[in-house]
Design a protein around this motif. Sequence first.
Motif, PDB file in Angstrom:
ATOM      1  N   THR A  50     -20.988 -17.700  53.521  1.00 23.55           N
ATOM      2  CA  THR A  50     -20.067 -16.995  54.418  1.00 23.55           C
ATOM      3  C   THR A  50     -19.538 -17.907  55.521  1.00 23.55           C
ATOM      4  N   ASP A  51     -20.312 -18.948  55.874  1.00 28.74           N
ATOM      5  CA  ASP A  51     -19.988 -19.774  57.046  1.00 28.74           C
ATOM      6  C   ASP A  51     -19.823 -18.885  58.282  1.00 28.74           C
ATOM      7  N   ALA A  52     -20.685 -17.890  58.401  1.00 30.82           N
ATOM      8  CA  ALA A  52     -20.713 -17.003  59.573  1.00 30.82           C
ATOM      9  C   ALA A  52     -19.433 -16.180  59.713  1.00 30.82           C
ATOM     10  N   THR A  53     -18.702 -15.967  58.615  1.00 27.83           N
ATOM     11  CA  THR A  53     -17.604 -15.004  58.668  1.00 27.83           C
ATOM     12  C   THR A  53     -18.208 -13.639  58.354  1.00 27.83           C
ATOM     13  N   ARG A  54     -17.454 -12.708  57.805  1.00 27.71           N
ATOM     14  CA  ARG A  54     -18.021 -11.383  57.530  1.00 27.71           C
ATOM     15  C   ARG A  54     -19.220 -11.520  56.572  1.00 27.71           C
ATOM     16  N   GLY A  85      -7.686 -17.402  61.727  1.00 26.72           N
ATOM     17  CA  GLY A  85      -6.380 -17.958  62.084  1.00 26.72           C
ATOM     18  C   GLY A  85      -6.458 -19.252  62.865  1.00 26.72           C
ATOM     19  N   GLU A  86      -7.665 -19.740  63.123  1.00 25.28           N
ATOM     20  CA  GLU A  86      -7.810 -21.023  63.811  1.00 25.28           C
ATOM     21  C   GLU A  86      -7.442 -22.148  62.854  1.00 25.28           C
ATOM     22  N   PRO A  87      -6.766 -23.171  63.339  1.00 23.65           N
ATOM     23  CA  PRO A  87      -6.610 -24.355  62.490  1.00 23.65           C
ATOM     24  C   PRO A  87      -7.941 -25.081  62.345  1.00 23.65           C
ATOM     25  N   SER A  88      -7.947 -26.175  61.616  1.00 21.75           N
ATOM     26  CA  SER A  88      -9.212 -26.833  61.275  1.00 21.75           C
ATOM     27  C   SER A  88      -9.955 -27.338  62.511  1.00 21.75           C
ATOM     28  N   SER A 125     -22.170 -25.664  49.002  1.00 17.77           N
ATOM     29  CA  SER A 125     -21.896 -24.283  49.376  1.00 17.77           C
ATOM     30  C   SER A 125     -20.385 -24.083  49.330  1.00 17.77           C
ATOM     31  N   TYR A 126     -19.953 -23.222  48.439  1.00 11.50           N
ATOM     32  CA  TYR A 126     -18.535 -22.873  48.305  1.00 11.50           C
ATOM     33  C   TYR A 126     -18.273 -21.708  49.253  1.00 11.50           C
ATOM     34  N   ASN A 127     -17.396 -21.916  50.227  1.00 13.72           N
ATOM     35  CA  ASN A 127     -17.202 -20.953  51.310  1.00 13.72           C
ATOM     36  C   ASN A 127     -15.757 -20.436  51.308  1.00 13.72           C
ATOM     37  N   PRO A 128     -15.436 -19.495  50.428  1.00 17.26           N
ATOM     38  CA  PRO A 128     -14.027 -19.116  50.257  1.00 17.26           C
ATOM     39  C   PRO A 128     -13.409 -18.436  51.473  1.00 17.26           C
ATOM     40  N   VAL A 129     -14.203 -17.630  52.206  1.00 10.15           N
ATOM     41  CA  VAL A 129     -13.619 -16.939  53.361  1.00 10.15           C
ATOM     42  C   VAL A 129     -13.351 -17.944  54.486  1.00 10.15           C
ATOM     43  N   ALA A 130     -14.207 -18.969  54.586  1.00  6.45           N
ATOM     44  CA  ALA A 130     -13.951 -20.022  55.573  1.00  6.45           C
ATOM     45  C   ALA A 130     -12.631 -20.714  55.267  1.00  6.45           C
ATOM     46  N   SER A 131     -12.342 -20.918  53.985  1.00  7.16           N
ATOM     47  CA  SER A 131     -11.056 -21.521  53.624  1.00  7.16           C
ATOM     48  C   SER A 131      -9.899 -20.623  54.050  1.00  7.16           C
ATOM     49  N   GLN A 132     -10.085 -19.320  53.872  1.00  5.43           N
ATOM     50  CA  GLN A 132      -9.024 -18.388  54.274  1.00  5.43           C
ATOM     51  C   GLN A 132      -8.837 -18.386  55.787  1.00  5.43           C
ATOM     52  N   ASN A 182      -8.353 -26.226  55.208  1.00  8.69           N
ATOM     53  CA  ASN A 182      -7.238 -27.001  54.688  1.00  8.69           C
ATOM     54  C   ASN A 182      -7.066 -26.760  53.189  1.00  8.69           C
ATOM     55  N   ALA A 183      -8.165 -26.383  52.525  1.00  5.63           N
ATOM     56  CA  ALA A 183      -8.146 -26.317  51.066  1.00  5.63           C
ATOM     57  C   ALA A 183      -9.276 -25.414  50.583  1.00  5.63           C
ATOM     58  N   VAL A 184      -9.305 -25.201  49.276  1.00  7.87           N
ATOM     59  CA  VAL A 184     -10.349 -24.396  48.630  1.00  7.87           C
ATOM     60  C   VAL A 184     -11.160 -25.322  47.737  1.00  7.87           C
ATOM     61  N   ALA A 185     -12.476 -25.228  47.801  1.00  7.67           N
ATOM     62  CA  ALA A 185     -13.320 -26.056  46.920  1.00  7.67           C
ATOM     63  C   ALA A 185     -13.040 -25.692  45.460  1.00  7.67           C
ATOM     64  N   PRO A 186     -12.960 -26.686  44.583  1.00  6.41           N
ATOM     65  CA  PRO A 186     -12.696 -26.387  43.165  1.00  6.41           C
ATOM     66  C   PRO A 186     -13.952 -25.886  42.461  1.00  6.41           C
ATOM     67  N   ALA A 187     -14.389 -24.706  42.858  1.00  5.36           N
ATOM     68  CA  ALA A 187     -15.701 -24.209  42.411  1.00  5.36           C
ATOM     69  C   ALA A 187     -15.725 -23.892  40.920  1.00  5.36           C
ATOM     70  N   ASN A 188     -14.607 -23.429  40.391  1.00  2.67           N
ATOM     71  CA  ASN A 188     -14.588 -23.127  38.960  1.00  2.67           C
ATOM     72  C   ASN A 188     -14.751 -24.416  38.153  1.00  2.67           C
ATOM     73  N   LEU A 189     -14.126 -25.474  38.623  1.00  2.00           N
ATOM     74  CA  LEU A 189     -14.289 -26.785  37.989  1.00  2.00           C
ATOM     75  C   LEU A 189     -15.730 -27.273  38.170  1.00  2.00           C
ATOM     76  N   MET A 190     -16.295 -27.071  39.358  1.00  2.00           N
ATOM     77  CA  MET A 190     -17.692 -27.455  39.592  1.00  2.00           C
ATOM     78  C   MET A 190     -18.626 -26.741  38.611  1.00  2.00           C
ATOM     79  N   ALA A 191     -18.355 -25.450  38.393  1.00  2.00           N
ATOM     80  CA  ALA A 191     -19.197 -24.697  37.450  1.00  2.00           C
ATOM     81  C   ALA A 191     -19.107 -25.311  36.057  1.00  2.00           C
ATOM     82  N   ALA A 192     -17.896 -25.674  35.652  1.00  2.00           N
ATOM     83  CA  ALA A 192     -17.713 -26.252  34.312  1.00  2.00           C
ATOM     84  C   ALA A 192     -18.388 -27.615  34.196  1.00  2.00           C
ATOM     85  N   LEU A 193     -18.426 -28.345  35.318  1.00  2.00           N
ATOM     86  CA  LEU A 193     -19.044 -29.678  35.305  1.00  2.00           C
ATOM     87  C   LEU A 193     -20.567 -29.615  35.450  1.00  2.00           C
ATOM     88  N   GLY A 194     -21.096 -28.439  35.762  1.00  2.00           N
ATOM     89  CA  GLY A 194     -22.545 -28.317  35.951  1.00  2.00           C
ATOM     90  C   GLY A 194     -22.997 -28.722  37.340  1.00  2.00           C
TER      91      GLY A 194
END
Length: 367
Positions: free
Chosen positions: A314-318, A89-92, A284-291, A295-307
């Motif tokens: 985890t960025d030290a979350t759970r 719940g911390e802001p950026s 490093s795609y860190n989805p829980v850190a985004s939650q 500010n945003a979510v890395a476009p990891a699915n697009l990254m996968a498609a682009l190679g």
Amino acid sequence: MSPELDAALFAADELLLAPDHLMLRTGPATGHAVYVAGGVFRDVGPADALAARHPRLTPLPLPGKLLMPGMIDAHHHLTQSFGKSLAYGEPSEIFRRVWVPLESSLDDEFVYMASKLAALESLRGGFTTVCDAGTRAPGDIGAVASAVQEAGLRCVLGLICNDGGNDSTPAERQAIRAHAERFLRQWSGARLVHPSLAISVPEAASDEMLAGVSALCAEALAVFQTHVNEHLASVERSVVQRGKRPLELLAQLGALGPQVLIAHGTLVTPSELMLLRDTDTAVSYNPVASQWKGNAVAPANLMAALGIRFGLGTDATRSDAFRLMDAAEAAQKLAFGLAIGDASSGGGWTWFDHATHEARAPWAWAT
Ligand SMILES: [Zn+2]
């Protein structure tokens, strides 16, 4: 079997393991076995074939078990264990308010305890390798190394090389560089600790240090880690101070490449995605850190498609690898998939692959 019996059986130097299911690249398989020697998986295949190739060994059946690769946490801060409850719940830019003050207050004993706790949590959560982005604790980083080695966790261990920016003196830069070179030499060839150099964010170092540290890592086949394009405040600070976004600055300095692992990459332009792809830089795609603080979510699915190479962090979350994969998929679906009717958002296998073999450094295949 009792847990004690389990542990004793697995202590043998050579093992022929026959689980009910073995996770292969193509999916779970039955009737397969694995030959392990000296703690390394050395042969995998149909159980009959393996028994014929290793006739001295009695297969150890593992009923009801699935055997799979250990998962890789591509971005961790092992010395932040005691601040984890403050992160949600911390802001950026939480590092200003929590992480830097917390880490700066740790002595060697606390560094050891925080790292040991984090390492044990990682193992419990299914990770066998973590990539530590470097601590700002003032003591000896050897306390982190001791903790992970005792826990039995493989660790890419980052040494912070911040010189503060372009106002640093030549003497300061030389001292940091000499320390970095010593660190790379000291841990070269260690079994569980892989030395890595880190700069917290590109704005925290001079142009010379960014280029120099990245080059040192390329030479040593080590990983250069830095947090890049995570928060709007950081991107804007870089534009004001350096005239470039952080990722653009690294590109201009020639500091991107296969040795580089950028953390987050949540705020990336189309041209920056091309920079990552063309330089073979990893993310490093860190989805829980985004939650928790993004500010945003890395476009990891697009990254996968682009190679573009990426792992999950985890960025030290759970420290739960299975929940991390779940979050990786869910964040993609909510941030990108829903709006375009992409019901699968990578399918489960994309996130499993990037939690395991796709997260390895390119040179790791040779060892
Ligand atoms: Zn981080």
